[in-house]
Design an enzyme around this catalytic site. Structure first.
Site, PDB file in Angstrom:
ATOM      1  N   LYS A  29      93.222 -20.931  11.779  1.00 46.35           N
ATOM      2  CA  LYS A  29      93.146 -19.960  10.692  1.00 46.35           C
ATOM      3  C   LYS A  29      94.045 -20.341   9.510  1.00 46.35           C
ATOM      4  CE  LYS A  29      90.215 -17.808  13.222  1.00 46.35           C
ATOM      5  NZ  LYS A  29      90.468 -18.283  14.589  1.00 46.35           N
ATOM      6  N   TYR A  78      90.047 -19.313  23.698  1.00 46.15           N
ATOM      7  CA  TYR A  78      89.232 -20.269  22.933  1.00 46.15           C
ATOM      8  C   TYR A  78      89.293 -21.689  23.498  1.00 46.15           C
ATOM      9  CZ  TYR A  78      89.025 -16.637  19.313  1.00 46.15           C
ATOM     10  OH  TYR A  78      88.810 -15.477  18.624  1.00 46.15           O
ATOM     11  N   TYR A 102      83.937 -12.435  26.002  1.00 42.33           N
ATOM     12  CA  TYR A 102      85.029 -12.818  25.111  1.00 42.33           C
ATOM     13  C   TYR A 102      86.372 -12.363  25.694  1.00 42.33           C
ATOM     14  CZ  TYR A 102      88.119 -12.925  21.085  1.00 42.33           C
ATOM     15  OH  TYR A 102      89.184 -13.164  20.249  1.00 42.33           O
TER      16      TYR A 102
END
Ligand SMILES: *Cc1c(COP(=O)(O)O)cnc(C)c1O
Length: 330
Positions: free
Chosen positions: A53, A283, A257
């Protein structure tokens, strides 16, 4: 091609290292059975423990400043890396941050949520649908809120991985490396959009292999294509991405998730113990589980070279101690 002319607020320590993982290759059977594996260390971007990010936020924060924003608003899960890094980016830019997060914190804040607090962000927990009213409320207080979509996945955010691709392609060329594949964890798809657009613009030698960490096809691929073409428009170039050109493997999501799988646990342990590198439970652990499985199934030839993009996320390890540490001795 004008990526260098796009407004950018420096947040990341770049270029990130590109390293080889020889002990992992050895553990997978050595040169006769496993490809060479390079790792692009975008977990080392800096900015409150780093991650993918940071690259997106360089362009998003510049856009917020151009719009005269006073506060960054974003949304995500309670352990969102994106929210944590948005909070840190706001600090560096002299802005406030409001984080609208879904889910609950069990017990005292841990992992990313603890860091959100330390970074001085205003956290609204369990209000994931509440973004429009929060924006209204902020405007009512005389603030100028700038909304960053979940994961920073907009055309502006995707520019981070167009520039990230230029960085990687340059590093590869300097070393005479021509990897055939790049594996990465795919969530809200801004990373995919930037990587796919970048790969075309800079003639990357590799094919992109996204490992999905959440469901939602075919909408997510459509979103990646849309973000990529909007990003191309910002750069004033044509991008002819078709959904069928984008490769995303959905075989490693598990129950959903943020729910740790056995393969994810194994991948985290293996990278930690063979290479001293920490993956994350949401992730990169699942993305590496996908790479390891493809490799064991013989889908990747030993003569190939593969790049794994480490997108960060390790702060979440501390919030997942119970799920990861099922067998503390093993
Ligand atoms: C957000 C994130 C991703 C996924 O990036 P998207 O652009 O949302 O697909 C991958 N890894 C980590 C550690 C992340 O925080």
């Amino acid at each position: 091609m004008s990526i260098a002319r796009q407004a950018r607020f420096r947040l990341a320590a770049l270029p990130t290292p590109l390293e080889e993982l020889p002990r992992l290759r050895e553990a997978l059977g050595g040169a006769r059975r496993a490809p060479r594996i390079l790792i692009k260390r975008d977990d080392l971007t800096g900015l409150a423990f780093g991650g993918n990010k940071a690259r997106k936020l360089e362009f998003l924060v510049a856009d917020a400043q151009r719009a005269g924003a006073t506060v960054l608003v974003t949304t995500g899960a309670v352990q969102s890396n994106h929210a944590r890094m948005t909070a840190a980016a706001a600090c560096k830019a002299g802005l406030r941050a409001v984080l609208v997060l879904s889910g609950k914190a069990a017990g005292p804040p841990q992992g990313n949520l603890l860091l959100d607090e330390l970074l001085g962000a205003e956290v609204r927990l369990g209000e994931a649908d509440a973004v429009p009213p929060v924006m209204e409320e902020l405007r009512g207080r005389g603030e100028r809120p700038y909304l960053i979509p979940i994961g920073g996945s907009s055309a502006v955010g995707a520019l981070g991985y167009v520039l990230g691709t230029l960085e990687l392609v340059t590093q590869l060329a300097e070393r005479g490396e021509t990897p055939s594949r790049l594996y990465y964890a795919s969530g809200s798809r801004g990373t995919q959009a930037g990587l796919e657009l970048g790969a075309r613009l800079y003639s990357a030698p590799y094919r992109l292999h996204g490992i999905a960490v959440s469901g939602g096809e075919p909408e997510k691929t459509a979103r990646a294509v849309r973000i990529a073409s909007e990003a191309a428009a910002l750069l004033g170039v044509e991008a002819r991405l078709r959904p069928e050109d984008l490769l995303t493997d959905h075989g490693y999501i598990g129950e959903g998730y943020g729910i740790v799988t056995e393969g994810c646990r194994e991948a985290i342990r293996m990278l930690a113990r063979e290479e001293g590198i920490l993956l994350d439970p949401v992730y990169t652990g699942k993305a590496m589980a996908g790479l390891l499985d493809h490799l064991r199934r013989g889908e990747i030839e030993p003569h190939e070279t593969v790049v794994f993009l480490h997108t960060g996320g390790a702060p979440a390890l501390f919030a997942y101690a119970g799920e990861i540490r099922t067998d503390p001795t093993g």
